[in-house]
Scaffold this active site. Structure first.
Site, PDB file in Angstrom:
ATOM      1  N   CYS A   1       0.846  -1.188   0.000  1.00  0.00           N
ATOM      2  CA  CYS A   1       0.000   0.000   0.000  1.00  0.00           C
ATOM      3  C   CYS A   1       0.885   1.242   0.000  1.00  0.00           C
ATOM      4  CB  CYS A   1      -0.910  -0.003   1.217  1.00  0.00           C
ATOM      5  SG  CYS A   1      -1.862  -1.518   1.439  1.00  0.00           S
TER       6      CYS A   1
ATOM      7  N   ARG B   1       3.303   0.855  -6.675  1.00  0.00           N
ATOM      8  CA  ARG B   1       3.337  -0.121  -5.596  1.00  0.00           C
ATOM      9  C   ARG B   1       2.173  -1.101  -5.681  1.00  0.00           C
ATOM     10  NH1 ARG B   1       6.577   1.667  -1.248  1.00  0.00           N
ATOM     11  NH2 ARG B   1       5.289   0.633   0.292  1.00  0.00           N
TER      12      ARG B   1
ATOM     13  N   TRP C   1      -3.949  -2.027  -1.054  1.00  0.00           N
ATOM     14  CA  TRP C   1      -3.888  -3.328  -1.726  1.00  0.00           C
ATOM     15  C   TRP C   1      -4.463  -4.334  -0.737  1.00  0.00           C
ATOM     16  CZ3 TRP C   1      -1.648  -8.260  -1.783  1.00  0.00           C
ATOM     17  CH2 TRP C   1      -1.542  -8.879  -3.038  1.00  0.00           C
TER      18      TRP C   1
ATOM     19  N   ASN D   1      -0.326   0.892   6.516  1.00  0.00           N
ATOM     20  CA  ASN D   1       0.279  -0.138   5.668  1.00  0.00           C
ATOM     21  C   ASN D   1       0.643  -1.326   6.543  1.00  0.00           C
ATOM     22  OD1 ASN D   1       0.108   1.543   3.484  1.00  0.00           O
ATOM     23  ND2 ASN D   1       2.321   1.842   3.251  1.00  0.00           N
ATOM     24  N   GLY D   2       0.622  -2.527   5.967  1.00  0.00           N
ATOM     25  CA  GLY D   2       1.046  -3.710   6.700  1.00  0.00           C
ATOM     26  C   GLY D   2      -0.120  -4.483   7.273  1.00  0.00           C
TER      27      GLY D   2
ATOM     28  N   GLU E   1      13.976 -16.191 -14.352  1.00  0.00           N
ATOM     29  CA  GLU E   1      13.667 -14.763 -14.345  1.00  0.00           C
ATOM     30  C   GLU E   1      12.940 -14.346 -15.619  1.00  0.00           C
ATOM     31  OE1 GLU E   1      13.546 -10.666 -13.256  1.00  0.00           O
ATOM     32  OE2 GLU E   1      13.551 -12.578 -12.180  1.00  0.00           O
TER      33      GLU E   1
ATOM     34  N   LYS F   1       9.211 -12.659 -15.735  1.00  0.00           N
ATOM     35  CA  LYS F   1       8.875 -11.404 -16.403  1.00  0.00           C
ATOM     36  C   LYS F   1       7.666 -11.588 -17.319  1.00  0.00           C
ATOM     37  CE  LYS F   1      10.523  -9.155 -14.359  1.00  0.00           C
ATOM     38  NZ  LYS F   1      11.392  -9.675 -13.344  1.00  0.00           N
TER      39      LYS F   1
ATOM     40  N   GLU G   1       4.524 -11.962 -15.213  1.00  0.00           N
ATOM     41  CA  GLU G   1       4.174 -10.731 -14.510  1.00  0.00           C
ATOM     42  C   GLU G   1       3.444  -9.730 -15.404  1.00  0.00           C
ATOM     43  OE1 GLU G   1       7.427  -9.843 -11.035  1.00  0.00           O
ATOM     44  OE2 GLU G   1       8.112  -9.645 -13.096  1.00  0.00           O
TER      45      GLU G   1
ATOM     46  N   HIS H   1      11.163 -35.265 -16.995  1.00  0.00           N
ATOM     47  CA  HIS H   1      10.473 -35.683 -15.781  1.00  0.00           C
ATOM     48  C   HIS H   1       9.115 -34.996 -15.650  1.00  0.00           C
ATOM     49  CE1 HIS H   1      13.894 -37.936 -14.089  1.00  0.00           C
ATOM     50  NE2 HIS H   1      14.626 -37.038 -14.732  1.00  0.00           N
TER      51      HIS H   1
ATOM     52  N   LYS I   1       5.102  -3.405  -6.196  1.00  0.00           N
ATOM     53  CA  LYS I   1       6.554  -3.267  -6.309  1.00  0.00           C
ATOM     54  C   LYS I   1       7.264  -3.831  -5.095  1.00  0.00           C
ATOM     55  CE  LYS I   1      10.297  -1.856  -8.350  1.00  0.00           C
ATOM     56  NZ  LYS I   1      10.736  -2.550  -9.569  1.00  0.00           N
TER      57      LYS I   1
END
Length: 626
Positions: free
Chosen positions: A2, A27, A92, A118-119, A499, A503, A506, A522, A621
């Site tokens: 947030c 964020r 959020w 926040n949190g 990675e 990407k 995301e 496998h 973020k």
């Protein structure tokens, strides 16, 4: 995740708050709101959705006049719309659905004390029960609302003391700012393991969860440390410890310009930041390679300790975890120190064996990632030395560690990490080479060659961007509607595949899996047919022949192969329909180059699908909660 912004000063602050929230959009959020504070009055506006909806709600409140706070919309009084004190928030959702009632700011039963949080408040259920028994009326399903009622329960005319008392009863990891209608030139903030920073202006102060919220207005800041309470007035910011004793805090100058937070002519922040990677790498390397030696003066751990390490444990999450994987290969190959790599959220809960003689490296772009911080604190409590790799000066990670190596990537707005990843990898290379130098595990000639190769990485990354962007766009146009991608890699190519796949997931929302190529038989091979694009990291390495054997198996199933390969390797083109070439350098350094075309591929697929790459759905973020 947030975003918090607050202002107290002489200017009408509503637009300042809204602009500050817009700077925190990266964020991630699903609702937003602002409270303005006047003398005995408050004005609250909240909205679900993006900030354009909040602006519409603000305009509607101006036109329609005030409405009760408990019913959503505006609260109490239109006379404070020119107020010079206020707080804002982007939420959020964690506890409670995405609704206007669950959006912040939250208020107490009297509607005079407002908070943004926040949190997570871990003991919110018990606190809610106690507060309701004392007469509090709740209007949301969130854990955050208890903070407003708890502060109110302690309020006897002194907001600072009320916040301090409430802080002592709260469990969890959080940051919050409280405002009171009866003290219109005061905001009181507190933090525990979630970020908070003060912006210092002329006769005004800002409070925010991140510096970009007020960067347009001031670059003078005071960092809020974990466990501190701050009383902010137009002309002062008074720092207190939980017992109420004052703390001195100096002003720091942030040399980011406002333009650094803008797109600088690029269509998105993500594309801008991909193109900033050469400069970010050059800054990260800069004065740290001095002739034939590595200088990491800020590392905070003595050379003797580094020589005698029995092992290294790297803990991180997401993209930072992938950077750590590359670092593991480099440290073990060059410095011959055993390295254990783990996801921070898993490592912290499995009662790991760690203690004196171990170095725990916590990697976090923001320096505020909750699980990584918790892992670092646990390691330190058990006697291990802890090193932070982060991009943010003054972040919590820098205070929960014995030393720090900054990535120097600069401001990164896009949610999907790009330049921060390559800078993290290079920092891990520098740590590996420093260890090798101290432990004598590389000959002077080999060490010197590797140092020159590291210095050349910024220039080579620039070449990769120029060479592969158009090609990545062509591949993206062809495969933008495909239902599944598979990424493969071996050895140091595996973290690149992981990675690259992350990407793509995301920003394009295309289902994607990444696998160690040797494990393909496998299970994942069952997914392959002529409609499957397979992206294979096939840069030069001692295991390239193994990778090409896996590539042959992919082609035998009819799948379409896209390879990232070292330039002029004709062998790879015999297996792949498309080859994205990167320049030659030492094979252990090639991940910094190989990831770039995969960043561009993910970007181009997402743009071809018409998506907002800077604010992917459901992502933030900085993950400051578990």
């Amino acid at each position: 995740m947030c975003g918090i912004v607050g202002y107290v000063g002489s200017r009408p602050c509503r637009e300042l708050l809204l602009r500050g929230l817009e700077k925190l959009e990266y964020r991630g959020y699903d609702s937003a709101g602002v409270t303005l504070v006047g003398d005995g009055e408050v004005d609250l506006v909240r909205a679900v959705g993006n900030l354009s909806h909040l602006r519409e709600a603000v305009a509607a409140s101006d036109a329609d006049g005030p409405a009760p706070a408990g019913g959503g919309g505006t609260a109490v009084a239109s006379g404070v719309r020119e107020a010079t004190t206020g707080i804002g928030h982007t939420r959020w959702a964690t506890h409670g659905l995405v609704t206007e009632d669950n959006a912040h700011p939250h208020f107490d039963t009297s509607e005079r004390i407002h908070v943004v949080v926040n949190g997570i408040v871990e003991n919110h259920v018990e606190l809610r029960r106690e507060l309701q028994a004392a007469g509090a009326t709740f209007t949301s399903d969130t854990d955050a609302e208890v903070v407003a009622h708890l502060v109110s329960s302690h309020y006897e005319g002194n907001l600072v003391e009320a916040v301090r008392a409430a802080y002592g009863e709260l469990h969890g990891h959080f940051a919050f700012v409280a405002a009171c209608a009866f003290d219109p030139e005061l905001l009181v903030a507190a933090r525990r393991e979630c970020p908070l920073v003060i912006g210092v202006g002329e006769g005004e102060h800002f409070i925010a969860s991140a510096i970009p919220a007020f960067l347009r207005e001031t670059r003078e800041v005071k960092m809020v440390e974990d466990g501190e309470i701050v009383a902010v007035r137009p002309d002062s910011a008074e720092f207190l410890d939980p017992a109420g004793f004052p703390i001195e805090r100096r002003v720091e100058h942030i040399d980011w310009s406002e333009e650094a937070a803008e797109k600088a002519g690029y269509e998105t922040f993500m594309l801008k930041e991909i193109h900033e990677q050469p400069d970010a790498l050059a800054e990260t390397i800069a004065d740290r390679i001095c002739g034939d030696t590595v200088e990491l003066g800020e590392i905070g751990i003595s050379d003797d300790e580094l020589r005698e390490l029995r092992r290294i444990v790297v803990v991180a999450c997401g993209t930072s975890y992938h950077a750590g994987l590359v670092g593991r290969y480099a440290i073990e190959a060059w410095a011959r120190v055993p390295v254990e790599m783990d996801i921070a959220s898993e490592w912290r809960y499995r009662d790991p064996i760690v203690g004196p003689g171990d170095l725990v490296v916590g990697i976090s772009q923001s320096g505020e990632t909750a699980d990584t911080l918790a892992a670092m604190r646990m390691a330190r409590a058990r006697g291990a030395r802890v090193l932070a790799v982060t991009n943010v000066m003054g972040s919590q990670a820098t205070r929960d560690s014995d030393g720090v190596v900054y990535t120097r990537a600069g401001l990164e707005i896009g949610v999907a990490a790009t330049k921060t990843f390559v800078c993290q990898v290079v920092v891990m290379y520098l740590i590996a080479l420093k260890l090798a130098e101290l432990r004598g595990t590389l000959s002077p000639g080999v060490l010197d060659t590797l140092l020159r190769d590291v210095e050349s990485l910024p220039r080579l990354v620039e070449q990769v961007i120029e060479r592969t962007d158009a090609q990545a766009a062509e591949i993206a146009d062809h495969w933008q509607d495909v239902g599944f991608f598979l990424y493969l890699g071996r050895h140091v190519g595996l973290p690149v595949a992981l990675e690259g796949a992350l990407k793509l997931k995301e920003v394009s929302y295309v289902p994607t899996d990444a696998y160690a190529a040797g494990e393909m038989k496998h299970g994942p091979i069952a997914l392959l047919d002529e409609r499957t694009p397979v992206v294979c990291v096939a840069t030069d390495s001692p295991v390239l022949d193994k990778v090409l054997s896996n590539a042959a198996e992919v082609r035998a199933r009819g799948a379409h192969l896209v390879a990232v390969a070292t330039e002029d390797n004709a062998l790879v083109s015999e297996y792949a329909e498309e080859v994205l070439e990167v320049p030659r350098t030492d094979w252990l350094l090639q991940p910094v180059l190989a990831i770039v075309p995969l960043q561009l591929l993910a970007y181009r697929v997402a743009r071809a699908r018409g998506l907002n790459v800077d604010q992917p759905r459901n992502l933030a973020k900085t993950v400051t909660v578990e």
